[in-house]
Design an enzyme around this catalytic site. Structure first.
Site, PDB file in Angstrom:
ATOM      1  N   ASP A  63     -14.516  65.224  19.421  1.00  0.00           N
ATOM      2  CA  ASP A  63     -14.991  63.907  19.869  1.00  0.00           C
ATOM      3  C   ASP A  63     -15.711  63.251  18.699  1.00  0.00           C
ATOM      4  O   ASP A  63     -16.660  63.820  18.151  1.00  0.00           O
ATOM      5  CB  ASP A  63     -15.939  64.114  21.064  1.00  0.00           C
ATOM      6  CG  ASP A  63     -16.546  62.816  21.555  1.00  0.00           C
ATOM      7  OD1 ASP A  63     -16.037  61.730  21.202  1.00  0.00           O
ATOM      8  OD2 ASP A  63     -17.557  62.889  22.272  1.00  0.00           O
ATOM      9  N   ASP A  82     -11.083  58.238  20.799  1.00  0.00           N
ATOM     10  CA  ASP A  82     -11.913  59.079  19.926  1.00  0.00           C
ATOM     11  C   ASP A  82     -12.053  60.520  20.402  1.00  0.00           C
ATOM     12  O   ASP A  82     -12.945  61.230  19.971  1.00  0.00           O
ATOM     13  CB  ASP A  82     -13.291  58.434  19.711  1.00  0.00           C
ATOM     14  CG  ASP A  82     -14.174  58.557  20.924  1.00  0.00           C
ATOM     15  OD1 ASP A  82     -13.636  58.638  22.042  1.00  0.00           O
ATOM     16  OD2 ASP A  82     -15.396  58.567  20.759  1.00  0.00           O
ATOM     17  N   GLU A  83     -11.174  60.961  21.285  1.00  0.00           N
ATOM     18  CA  GLU A  83     -11.259  62.349  21.752  1.00  0.00           C
ATOM     19  C   GLU A  83      -9.871  62.968  21.805  1.00  0.00           C
ATOM     20  O   GLU A  83      -8.916  62.311  22.213  1.00  0.00           O
ATOM     21  CB  GLU A  83     -11.872  62.409  23.168  1.00  0.00           C
ATOM     22  CG  GLU A  83     -13.313  61.948  23.196  1.00  0.00           C
ATOM     23  CD  GLU A  83     -13.908  62.005  24.592  1.00  0.00           C
ATOM     24  OE1 GLU A  83     -13.527  62.897  25.375  1.00  0.00           O
ATOM     25  OE2 GLU A  83     -14.742  61.144  24.897  1.00  0.00           O
TER      26      GLU A  83
HETATM   27 MG   LIG Z   1     -17.131  59.823  20.974  1.00  0.00          MG
END
Ligand SMILES: [Mg+2]
Length: 417
Positions: free
Chosen positions: A13, A113-114
């Site tokens: 993340d 973003d993961e």
């Molecule tokens: Mg993040």
């Protein structure tokens, strides 16, 4: 059900993704408290909007994501508001995925973003080395202002919870032999799927702490959840190998990287119509209606993207009409010779297909019902006689041209775009 005795999954993340990408791309913003906002407005005009992401410097003042701008300014009078750059975020995402893929294949992209990866023998033996290599590669090839946190555990859900433990820029490895110790010290809200309303339901059943959740029974959690996800969650926190938890869908989209001969606006437009037809068909099959439509174009220098609201529609007529509207805006915004490299369309704001009420303000119920009947008829004919015996407008192989991009879902911050 299998219970792995080694770590098997990695969860990664990025830390404060939107703000750190802005700081990496714009040196003048580094080290400063910044708040990313959805529109290009300043001063009092920004008061009606929200911070969609903030830098770690802003976080130290108490600024939070999805905070109204006046509240954020009250926490941090020095806060610098910067309008978001969706295309910069998208390009950063693509670049970062490439770098990670050089170290370990990405198994699933969970949001902008993961992402998660499966671990192989060498990684399992030396997990810190793997995490270190990923971080070093990103720092060297993309930039040191973009950092990530990494968790590794027996399954994806535990890896995701572990990932939060040493944020930002952390590495957390939960080997099965050391469980459940480190999990039991975490708040229940760290478990994906336990939001505030689920916490209330758990509390009503006498479960308010992670040890109580751990000591519960799978059938009990199934009853509290009202579906199988509660039971799945029990097995996941107990370290069993599970396939991905079914998550709530938030969009149906298709993207294509256009081959050179299709990189003009009219071909991109034609391609988008076909991509959207396919996305709409998948959406109906999934049992949803859309409340928004987005169109994105990646151009040689920057990008263009706009969204519009839809009145909970599922029929091709309304959806394609909305796409025409977005293209009219694109054509007036962009030079006619613009080159489009990637075209993306997405239907978002999904609601249950059976739930639409006639929109009284639009007074479109009769027309909508008629369009929906036609659309259902076309879907039925195509299902019975082959994929595209009936289409609205000509169908060409443009929709299959170029490289495919899979967005698993639009990240939550994008809901504000
Ligand atoms: Mg993040």
């Amino acid at each position: 059900m299998r219970r792995p005795d080694t770590i098997e999954k990695l969860y990664l993340d990025f830390d404060g993704f939107f703000a750190s990408v802005m700081q990496q791309a714009i040196p003048a913003l580094r080290g400063l408290p910044i708040g990313v906002i959805p529109f290009d407005v300043q001063g009092r005009q920004a008061d009606s909007t929200v911070i969609i992401a903030c830098s770690k410097e802003a976080k130290t003042f108490g600024v939070k994501n999805v905070m109204p701008v006046p509240d954020a300014r009250a926490c941090c009078p020095e806060l610098i508001l910067v309008p978001q750059q969706p295309d910069l975020f998208r390009r950063a995402n693509a670049t970062l995925l490439n770098e990670i893929n050089c170290e370990i294949p990405i198994e699933a992209i969970k949001s902008i973003d993961e992402m998660t990866c499966g671990l192989d023998g060498g990684d399992i033996a030396a997990p810190h080395d793997l995490a270190g290599r990923i971080k070093a590669r990103i720092a060297k090839n993309v930039g040191p202002y973009i950092t990530c946190s990494i968790g590794m555990a027996a399954n994806r859900l535990l890896a995701k919870i572990a990932c939060k433990v040493n944020k930002p820029n952390g590495i957390t490895i939960w080997k099965p032999a050391s469980m459940p110790g480190p999990l039991l010290t975490r708040p229940m809200s760290d478990v994906p799927g336990i939001g505030s309303s689920m916490q209330h339901r758990l509390a009503a059943a006498g479960i308010t702490t992670m040890p109580q959740l751990w000591d519960s029974q799978p059938k009990h959690l199934r009853a509290i959840w009202g579906n199988v996800n509660g039971e799945r969650m029990w097995y996941a926190i107990h370290g069993y190998a599970l396939h991905a938890m079914p998550t709530e869908r938030s969009m149906f989209g298709h993207s294509r990287v256009l081959p050179p001969e299709l990189r003009n606006l009219s071909k991109a437009r034609e391609c988008s119509r076909l991509l959207l037809t396919k996305a709409a068909r998948r959406m109906r099959r999934g049992g949803f209606r859309a409340n928004s439509l987005s169109l994105w174009l990646s151009l040689s220098e920057d990008g263009w993207g706009k969204s519009c609201d839809l009145p909970a529609v599922m029929d091709d007529m309304a959806i394609q009409r909305a796409l025409d509207g977005l293209w009219r805006r694109a054509m007036s915004d962009l030079p006619s010779k613009s080159k489009a490299y990637v075209v993306s369309t997405a239907l978002g704001g999904l609601s249950d297909i059976s739930m639409r009420q006639g929109d009284l303000l639009l007074d479109d119920d009769r027309e909508r019902r008629r369009s929906e009947r036609i659309t259902n008829t076309i879907d039925g004919l195509n299902a019975k006689f082959g994929k595209r015996v009936v289409t609205i407008g000509p169908w060409s192989d443009l929709a299959l041209a170029g490289g495919k991009i899979a967005y698993n879902r639009i990240p939550s911050a994008e809901d504000f775009w």
